[in-house]
Every structure is written in C-alpha cells, then in structure tokens.
Write a protein that holds these residues in place. Sequence first.
Motif, PDB file in Angstrom:
ATOM      1  N   ASP A 143       0.819  -1.205   0.000  1.00 43.88           N
ATOM      2  CA  ASP A 143       0.000   0.000   0.000  1.00 43.88           C
ATOM      3  C   ASP A 143       0.860   1.265   0.000  1.00 43.88           C
ATOM      4  OD1 ASP A 143       0.954  -0.218   2.569  1.00 43.88           O
ATOM      5  OD2 ASP A 143      -0.932   0.267   3.546  1.00 43.88           O
ATOM      6  N   SER A 144       2.192   1.107   0.059  1.00 43.43           N
ATOM      7  CA  SER A 144       3.051   2.290   0.056  1.00 43.43           C
ATOM      8  C   SER A 144       4.104   2.273  -1.046  1.00 43.43           C
ATOM      9  CB  SER A 144       3.761   2.443   1.409  1.00 43.43           C
ATOM     10  OG  SER A 144       4.643   1.360   1.635  1.00 43.43           O
ATOM     11  N   GLY A 145       4.309   1.132  -1.706  1.00 44.47           N
ATOM     12  CA  GLY A 145       5.350   1.076  -2.722  1.00 44.47           C
ATOM     13  C   GLY A 145       5.106   0.030  -3.780  1.00 44.47           C
ATOM     14  N   VAL A 146       5.784   0.201  -4.924  1.00 50.96           N
ATOM     15  CA  VAL A 146       5.682  -0.752  -6.024  1.00 50.96           C
ATOM     16  C   VAL A 146       7.048  -0.836  -6.690  1.00 50.96           C
ATOM     17  CG1 VAL A 146       4.897   1.051  -7.630  1.00 50.96           C
ATOM     18  CG2 VAL A 146       4.419  -1.356  -8.139  1.00 50.96           C
ATOM     19  N   SER A 147       7.426  -2.022  -7.146  1.00 53.49           N
ATOM     20  CA  SER A 147       8.672  -2.175  -7.888  1.00 53.49           C
ATOM     21  C   SER A 147       8.395  -2.909  -9.191  1.00 53.49           C
ATOM     22  CB  SER A 147       9.724  -2.924  -7.058  1.00 53.49           C
ATOM     23  OG  SER A 147       9.355  -4.266  -6.846  1.00 53.49           O
ATOM     24  N   PHE A 148       9.161  -2.548 -10.218  1.00 53.78           N
ATOM     25  CA  PHE A 148       8.971  -3.147 -11.534  1.00 53.78           C
ATOM     26  C   PHE A 148      10.258  -3.041 -12.331  1.00 53.78           C
ATOM     27  CE2 PHE A 148       7.642   1.263 -11.725  1.00 53.78           C
ATOM     28  CZ  PHE A 148       8.251   1.767 -12.867  1.00 53.78           C
ATOM     29  N   ILE A 149      10.351  -3.860 -13.381  1.00 50.31           N
ATOM     30  CA  ILE A 149      11.506  -3.848 -14.278  1.00 50.31           C
ATOM     31  C   ILE A 149      11.057  -3.365 -15.645  1.00 50.31           C
ATOM     32  CG2 ILE A 149      13.122  -5.311 -15.562  1.00 50.31           C
ATOM     33  CD1 ILE A 149      13.551  -6.933 -13.071  1.00 50.31           C
ATOM     34  N   GLY A 150      11.789  -2.422 -16.208  1.00 51.08           N
ATOM     35  CA  GLY A 150      11.498  -1.902 -17.536  1.00 51.08           C
ATOM     36  C   GLY A 150      12.785  -1.544 -18.247  1.00 51.08           C
ATOM     37  N   ASN A 151      12.657  -0.912 -19.412  1.00 53.91           N
ATOM     38  CA  ASN A 151      13.842  -0.542 -20.198  1.00 53.91           C
ATOM     39  C   ASN A 151      13.790   0.920 -20.637  1.00 53.91           C
ATOM     40  OD1 ASN A 151      15.489  -3.079 -20.582  1.00 53.91           O
ATOM     41  ND2 ASN A 151      13.492  -3.815 -21.261  1.00 53.91           N
ATOM     42  N   ALA A 152      13.142   1.755 -19.852  1.00 54.26           N
ATOM     43  CA  ALA A 152      13.021   3.179 -20.196  1.00 54.26           C
ATOM     44  C   ALA A 152      14.175   3.955 -19.566  1.00 54.26           C
ATOM     45  CB  ALA A 152      11.682   3.720 -19.712  1.00 54.26           C
ATOM     46  N   ASN A 153      15.207   4.212 -20.351  1.00 57.11           N
ATOM     47  CA  ASN A 153      16.392   4.873 -19.818  1.00 57.11           C
ATOM     48  C   ASN A 153      16.136   6.326 -19.413  1.00 57.11           C
ATOM     49  OD1 ASN A 153      18.259   2.673 -20.144  1.00 57.11           O
ATOM     50  ND2 ASN A 153      18.159   3.029 -22.340  1.00 57.11           N
ATOM     51  N   ARG A 154      15.074   6.925 -19.936  1.00 55.09           N
ATOM     52  CA  ARG A 154      14.827   8.333 -19.654  1.00 55.09           C
ATOM     53  C   ARG A 154      13.990   8.542 -18.389  1.00 55.09           C
ATOM     54  NH1 ARG A 154      12.352  11.132 -24.692  1.00 55.09           N
ATOM     55  NH2 ARG A 154      11.288   9.129 -24.942  1.00 55.09           N
ATOM     56  N   VAL A 155      13.618   7.472 -17.715  1.00 50.70           N
ATOM     57  CA  VAL A 155      12.911   7.610 -16.438  1.00 50.70           C
ATOM     58  C   VAL A 155      13.932   7.850 -15.342  1.00 50.70           C
ATOM     59  CG1 VAL A 155      11.361   6.514 -14.787  1.00 50.70           C
ATOM     60  CG2 VAL A 155      11.073   6.081 -17.223  1.00 50.70           C
ATOM     61  N   THR A 156      13.745   8.897 -14.566  1.00 45.01           N
ATOM     62  CA  THR A 156      14.713   9.252 -13.535  1.00 45.01           C
ATOM     63  C   THR A 156      14.038   9.330 -12.172  1.00 45.01           C
ATOM     64  OG1 THR A 156      14.367  11.621 -13.889  1.00 45.01           O
ATOM     65  CG2 THR A 156      16.110  10.542 -15.170  1.00 45.01           C
ATOM     66  N   ILE A 157      14.849   9.337 -11.149  1.00 46.81           N
ATOM     67  CA  ILE A 157      14.342   9.460  -9.783  1.00 46.81           C
ATOM     68  C   ILE A 157      13.595  10.783  -9.633  1.00 46.81           C
ATOM     69  CG2 ILE A 157      15.028   9.725  -7.362  1.00 46.81           C
ATOM     70  CD1 ILE A 157      17.294   7.751  -7.919  1.00 46.81           C
ATOM     71  N   GLY A 158      12.423  10.697  -9.068  1.00 45.32           N
ATOM     72  CA  GLY A 158      11.565  11.873  -8.915  1.00 45.32           C
ATOM     73  C   GLY A 158      10.425  11.910  -9.908  1.00 45.32           C
ATOM     74  N   ASP A 159      10.545  11.155 -11.025  1.00 45.27           N
ATOM     75  CA  ASP A 159       9.459  11.112 -12.012  1.00 45.27           C
ATOM     76  C   ASP A 159       8.229  10.429 -11.427  1.00 45.27           C
ATOM     77  OD1 ASP A 159      10.951  12.365 -13.938  1.00 45.27           O
ATOM     78  OD2 ASP A 159      11.519  10.530 -14.990  1.00 45.27           O
ATOM     79  N   VAL A 160       7.060  10.854 -11.875  1.00 43.44           N
ATOM     80  CA  VAL A 160       5.799  10.234 -11.477  1.00 43.44           C
ATOM     81  C   VAL A 160       5.317   9.345 -12.621  1.00 43.44           C
ATOM     82  CG1 VAL A 160       3.382  10.628 -10.875  1.00 43.44           C
ATOM     83  CG2 VAL A 160       5.161  12.102  -9.924  1.00 43.44           C
ATOM     84  N   VAL A 161       5.007   8.092 -12.313  1.00 41.93           N
ATOM     85  CA  VAL A 161       4.515   7.155 -13.327  1.00 41.93           C
ATOM     86  C   VAL A 161       3.209   6.528 -12.844  1.00 41.93           C
ATOM     87  CG1 VAL A 161       6.846   6.615 -14.092  1.00 41.93           C
ATOM     88  CG2 VAL A 161       5.774   5.182 -12.369  1.00 41.93           C
ATOM     89  N   GLU A 162       2.432   6.065 -13.809  1.00 43.97           N
ATOM     90  CA  GLU A 162       1.241   5.283 -13.496  1.00 43.97           C
ATOM     91  C   GLU A 162       1.515   3.847 -13.913  1.00 43.97           C
ATOM     92  OE1 GLU A 162      -3.192   6.430 -14.055  1.00 43.97           O
ATOM     93  OE2 GLU A 162      -2.708   5.075 -15.734  1.00 43.97           O
ATOM     94  N   VAL A 163       1.538   2.954 -12.951  1.00 44.00           N
ATOM     95  CA  VAL A 163       1.800   1.539 -13.200  1.00 44.00           C
ATOM     96  C   VAL A 163       0.463   0.827 -13.399  1.00 44.00           C
ATOM     97  CG1 VAL A 163       2.750  -0.582 -12.244  1.00 44.00           C
ATOM     98  CG2 VAL A 163       3.918   1.597 -11.857  1.00 44.00           C
TER      99      VAL A 163
END
Length: 217
Positions: free
Chosen positions: A140-160
């Motif tokens: 309920d507080s975190g999610v982890s995933f594996i992808g190949n998007a090199n342009r995603v950086t720490i601080g970005d907001v994503v919808e999983v």
Amino acid sequence: MKLEQLVAGQIVTLEVMIGGSSFEIKTEVVGTNSGTGALVKPYVYNGTVVDFTNGSPKSMRFSLHCIDPNTGGRVVWKNVGVNLVNFKGVDYYAIDSSSFGTIAASSERREDSRVIVKTPGSASMEDGRRFSIEVLDVSDSGVSFIGNANRVTIGDVVEVNFADVAQDTDFSLAITARIVRAEVEREGILFAGKVLERDNKLLAYLCFKGMDAKANK
C-alpha cells in the motif's frame, strides 16, 4: 489509553495481517460499550462490506492503531477480534481486545510488507510516454517493476498498470507512484516507486492476494 476511551468520530487504523503481508484501513469510530467493544465503520469494496471473518484464513490477525489525543503518540491494540455486526440495518465492525479495556501499547510505524506479483504491465509517464514493464511486487506504500526506459529518472511520477486475479476476482489496477530508486539489472532497469494514491481497489487486491498466498502454502 484504553479501548473504551475511543470516542465517536475518532479516526483509527485497522491493520489486517495475513502471513507475511499486511495492509491498513483508515476508518472511524462509531461508539464503544463493554459488550461489543469499539464499533467502527467497515471496509467497503465495490459497494459490498468485506466480512473478514467469512472464509478468511485462520491465520488472519488484526491490530487497531490510533493517535492518543492526550499524548499525541501512536498506540496499538494487538490481536484484536473483528466481527461484522448489524445494528438497525447498518453494518459495522465490532472490535474487541481479549479483555475489554486493555491498555494499548506504543506503536512504531512498521515496514510495509509487499505481495509478490510478477506479471506483465505497462507504465505511463506524465508526458504521455508509455513502456512495457514486469511488475514485481506491490504494497500500500510502494511498487517495484523492471522496464527498459532509460529516460525515467528518480523523482518522475509514473502510473503503473497491470491486471491480476486474486480470490477469483479480476483486478485491473492503476497505481500512481513517484520513482525513488533505479538500478540497472540483467533483465533491464529495476525501478522502485512510492505510492502516491491508495484506493480501496488496491487495498482489496493486497488483502485477497495475501489470502491466496496463505492458501497456496
């Protein structure tokens, strides 16, 4: 603080623990008495009150947390009983400790346990970019995933986004998270995100997934 000192309108947190997984439900006290303990508003999913005592694993345990208004500290009643009761046509959870009035213990915030997912999904960026991922685990507080998007950086907001089945119920989940960690691994880039918005669907999924994990052991 004693259980009977809870007052109507007070916000409390019911923690549901199943095996190694747990999640928290914020709810509101309706009232207390020496017969039924504390009455709180129940957890509703898809318009239906969830009865945790009906078909749930025997290992399911509950704790009740709140802020002591006198000290400002977080306190907990551990291993409380939770029963669904109906009063004048309205459903409530009746919460009682083994001995009514037992003083709550000090409660430190725990590390959230996660459920294993390991299913394909996608992640959407705020600028409209979308990429395929494998969702590894979620709480309920975190999610982890594996992808190949090199342009995603720490601080970005994503919808999983991903779909799964738990307790024979289909779930289609969209989890908004802020990236807090990114590490290169053999399969791609491992991302960890902090969940920004929790809803009843996510909480129900975590609960049902925990039931499945326990039943499969």
